[in-house]
Design an enzyme around this catalytic site. Structure first.
Site, PDB file in Angstrom:
ATOM      1  N   ARG A  32     -16.385   0.397 -33.433  1.00 53.48           N
ATOM      2  CA  ARG A  32     -17.810   0.063 -33.412  1.00 53.48           C
ATOM      3  C   ARG A  32     -18.170  -0.764 -34.637  1.00 53.48           C
ATOM      4  O   ARG A  32     -17.345  -1.477 -35.162  1.00 53.48           O
ATOM      5  CB  ARG A  32     -18.617   1.354 -33.330  1.00 53.48           C
ATOM      6  CG  ARG A  32     -18.372   2.081 -32.016  1.00 53.48           C
ATOM      7  CD  ARG A  32     -18.971   3.463 -32.000  1.00 53.48           C
ATOM      8  NE  ARG A  32     -18.302   4.354 -32.933  1.00 53.48           N
ATOM      9  CZ  ARG A  32     -18.770   5.534 -33.302  1.00 53.48           C
ATOM     10  NH1 ARG A  32     -19.907   5.952 -32.845  1.00 53.48           N
ATOM     11  NH2 ARG A  32     -18.096   6.293 -34.134  1.00 53.48           N
ATOM     12  N   LYS A  79     -23.887  18.150 -32.696  1.00 52.41           N
ATOM     13  CA  LYS A  79     -24.135  17.587 -31.364  1.00 52.41           C
ATOM     14  C   LYS A  79     -23.828  18.593 -30.253  1.00 52.41           C
ATOM     15  O   LYS A  79     -23.755  18.221 -29.088  1.00 52.41           O
ATOM     16  CB  LYS A  79     -23.284  16.323 -31.177  1.00 52.41           C
ATOM     17  CG  LYS A  79     -23.531  15.250 -32.230  1.00 52.41           C
ATOM     18  CD  LYS A  79     -22.550  14.095 -32.075  1.00 52.41           C
ATOM     19  CE  LYS A  79     -22.552  13.187 -33.297  1.00 52.41           C
ATOM     20  NZ  LYS A  79     -21.448  12.210 -33.271  1.00 52.41           N
ATOM     21  N   GLU A 130     -26.805  11.585 -30.627  1.00 49.72           N
ATOM     22  CA  GLU A 130     -26.572  12.191 -31.936  1.00 49.72           C
ATOM     23  C   GLU A 130     -27.585  13.322 -32.117  1.00 49.72           C
ATOM     24  O   GLU A 130     -28.285  13.678 -31.178  1.00 49.72           O
ATOM     25  CB  GLU A 130     -26.707  11.127 -33.035  1.00 49.72           C
ATOM     26  CG  GLU A 130     -25.716   9.968 -32.855  1.00 49.72           C
ATOM     27  CD  GLU A 130     -25.822   8.908 -33.945  1.00 49.72           C
ATOM     28  OE1 GLU A 130     -26.293   9.214 -35.053  1.00 49.72           O
ATOM     29  OE2 GLU A 130     -25.442   7.753 -33.670  1.00 49.72           O
TER      30      GLU A 130
END
Ligand code: ZN
Length: 300
Positions: free
Chosen positions: A275, A59, A3
């Site tokens: 996730r 990113k 990240e």
């Protein structure tokens, strides 16, 4: 997935060891890493070019070249950029190798810069920044970068405050805020005492003050720590070193542990896409009926 703090750490390595150097030769192995264009386009675009600057947005690593093009690298899940001595044995999954000329003024010997990526979701692209909207539309659409743009509390409130989106998906939406993913979204919301299911448009000024402070202080501290390196994660910096910010995580991957901030809550995990979201039910209370003000019940 790396990240903002991890990508920023890599950017700082590029700034220190790669900027100002000429790329004398390029080898491209797996074509999937250069799928946006082609093997030949990347080789032609980089051969003989000098990297002028190392920039980052979200990113995305963006490296302007002296040819007018920009070299974009996105690490995605498992991508790594590694600096090595010429001829050193390459790790498996080295898909792009750039041969960098020496820079005697800075005492830098010739080197190789490798793009290594086991799962090959990462990308290396050479593009003309004038045509970013067609060549790399997702870069053109990136939202506010918390470090590059240095937003004020008001900027943050303006970008987030009118959205009828829950805070967790909002923070990881790259079109709103660029660079935050699963780990730092959880850490920022915990520090700001905002429940991940809170609808953004119900936040008040004091929430934005807390969110702003949490976002900047956590991201800055994580950059200082060289990012977070997790067990399931292959993130390392240009020298192959992992970061240490995972030791400071308060909620991420700590489900079932007692909250270190309040000492009372037990960190909970909620499914989020494929996730998880981690939060403390004591520090981050869910606002009940926050989406609309309480009003008297209509007569039946
Ligand atoms: Zn707590």
């Amino acid at each position: 997935m790396p990240e903002l703090p991890e990508v920023e750490t890599v950017r700082r390595g590029l700034d220190r060891f790669v900027v100002g150097r000429r790329i004398d030769a390029v080898e491209v192995g797996r074509e999937r890493s250069v799928r946006r264009t082609s093997r030949q386009a990347v080789i032609d675009g980089l051969n003989g070019a000098t990297i002028l600057r190392a920039e980052r947005r979200g990113k995305y690593l963006l490296n302007p070249l002296d040819t007018g093009d920009t070299l974009m690298i996105h690490l995605r899940m498992t991508g790594q950029l590694l600096l090595a001595e010429p001829g050193a044995e390459r790790p498996p999954h080295t898909h792009v190798a750039m041969h960098l000329a020496a820079d005697p003024a800075r005492g830098l010997e010739p080197a190789e810069l490798w793009f290594v990526d086991a799962r090959t979701f990462g990308e290396v692209v050479v593009f003309d920044p004038e045509f970013v909207e067609t060549e790399l539309p997702e870069v053109a659409k990136l939202g506010l970068d918390p470090l590059v743009d240095a937003p004020t509390v008001t900027d943050l409130a303006t970008v987030i405050g009118r959205r009828h989106m829950r805070m967790k998906p909002l923070l990881v939406d790259q079109h709103v805020i660029a660079g935050i993913g699963n780990i730092y979204a959880d850490e920022i919301l915990h520090r700001a005492r905002v429940h991940p299911d809170t609808v953004a448009s119900t936040l008040r000024r004091k929430d934005f003050v807390l969110l702003h402070d949490a976002m900047l202080s956590i991201l800055t501290a994580a950059v200082r720590a060289g990012g977070s390196s997790l067990k399931d994660n292959t993130y390392v910096d240009l020298m192959g070193e992992g970061g240490s910010y995972q030791e400071d995580h308060r909620v991420y991957a700590r489900a079932g542990e007692r909250c270190m901030t309040c000492g009372r809550g037990v960190i909970r995990r909620l499914p989020f896409g494929g996730r998880s979201t981690h939060f403390c039910p004591v520090c981050q209370r869910e606002k009940r009926g926050g989406a609309s003000p309480t009003r008297p019940r209509a007569a039946r």
